[in-house]
Design a protein around this motif. Structure first.
Motif, PDB file in Angstrom:
ATOM      1  N   TRP A 122       5.851  -3.682  -7.123  1.00 47.28           N
ATOM      2  CA  TRP A 122       5.241  -2.596  -6.346  1.00 47.28           C
ATOM      3  C   TRP A 122       4.783  -1.468  -7.266  1.00 47.28           C
ATOM      4  O   TRP A 122       3.706  -0.910  -7.105  1.00 47.28           O
ATOM      5  N   LYS A 180       0.324  -3.585  -7.829  1.00 47.25           N
ATOM      6  CA  LYS A 180      -0.264  -3.648  -6.489  1.00 47.25           C
ATOM      7  C   LYS A 180      -1.744  -3.998  -6.625  1.00 47.25           C
ATOM      8  O   LYS A 180      -2.436  -3.483  -7.499  1.00 47.25           O
ATOM      9  N   PRO A 183      -4.499  -3.159  -4.901  1.00 39.66           N
ATOM     10  CA  PRO A 183      -5.479  -2.074  -4.913  1.00 39.66           C
ATOM     11  C   PRO A 183      -5.511  -1.325  -6.254  1.00 39.66           C
ATOM     12  O   PRO A 183      -6.581  -0.967  -6.745  1.00 39.66           O
ATOM     13  N   ALA A 198       0.859  -1.181   0.000  1.00 38.27           N
ATOM     14  CA  ALA A 198       0.000   0.000   0.000  1.00 38.27           C
ATOM     15  C   ALA A 198       0.892   1.226   0.000  1.00 38.27           C
ATOM     16  O   ALA A 198       1.921   1.252   0.659  1.00 38.27           O
TER      17      ALA A 198
END
Length: 177
Positions: free
Chosen positions: A119, A123, A125, A89
């Motif tokens: 990353w 990711k 999300p 995150a």
């Protein structure tokens, strides 16, 4: 004087924004607002990441990390990097201290580079948002191209980079504990 040199870019940015407020008020106010918003976001994200890094540093012995993400780790190290990068995150600037810690603890350079690639592109999300906004076919193409390329370039960089410079990079990585 040392502090001025250390923070020169922040000082220059502040002076540019101040000049914009004086000469082009609406643009200057927007620039100031955006800068303050970004600073708040960074100040909210960075401390928890450093706490997490400190816990990782204490809880995960160097030998364990080297075993699972070091030279002899094989595919498992890349799978761990894939999971770590995917469930991440926050913005990419948060990944660099984590990558530094991984390097310091003996992770293989290509695994650390692959972690950064995951990353920055894959990711969960972001992928969920991407599926909702751009559709599943686009997301599958995006991930299907980016993950193999991240892995390929991680291998190439590790192959090209001299052992001495990788060791020097490990030495430069700050101690967390």
């Amino acid at each position: 004087m040392k502090q001025v040199k250390r923070y020169r870019w922040s000082i220059i940015l502040f002076m540019v924004i101040a000049a914009l407020v004086i000469w082009k008020r609406p643009i200057g106010v927007d620039a100031f607002t955006i800068s303050v918003t970004n600073l708040k976001e960074m100040l909210l994200l960075v401390p928890p990441i450093f706490v997490l890094m400190g816990l990782m540093d204490v809880w995960i012995p160097k030998e364990t990390l080297t075993k699972y993400m070091g030279k002899g780790s094989g595919v498992l190290g890349y799978l761990i990097a894939l999971v770590l990068g995917s469930v991440a995150a926050g913005a990419l600037y948060i990944a660099f201290p984590i990558a530094s810690l991984l390097m310091k603890k003996g992770a293989r350079l290509s695994i650390v580079l692959f972690f950064l690639g995951v990353w920055s592109t894959s990711k969960l999300p972001v992928l969920l948002f991407e599926i909702a906004s751009l559709g599943l076919p686009f997301t599958l193409i995006h991930v299907g191209v980016n993950l193999p390329l991240s892995l390929l370039f991680a291998f190439l960089i590790e192959k090209i980079e001299k052992t001495e410079s990788v060791d020097a990079l490990r030495e430069k990585a700050p101690d967390r504990a």
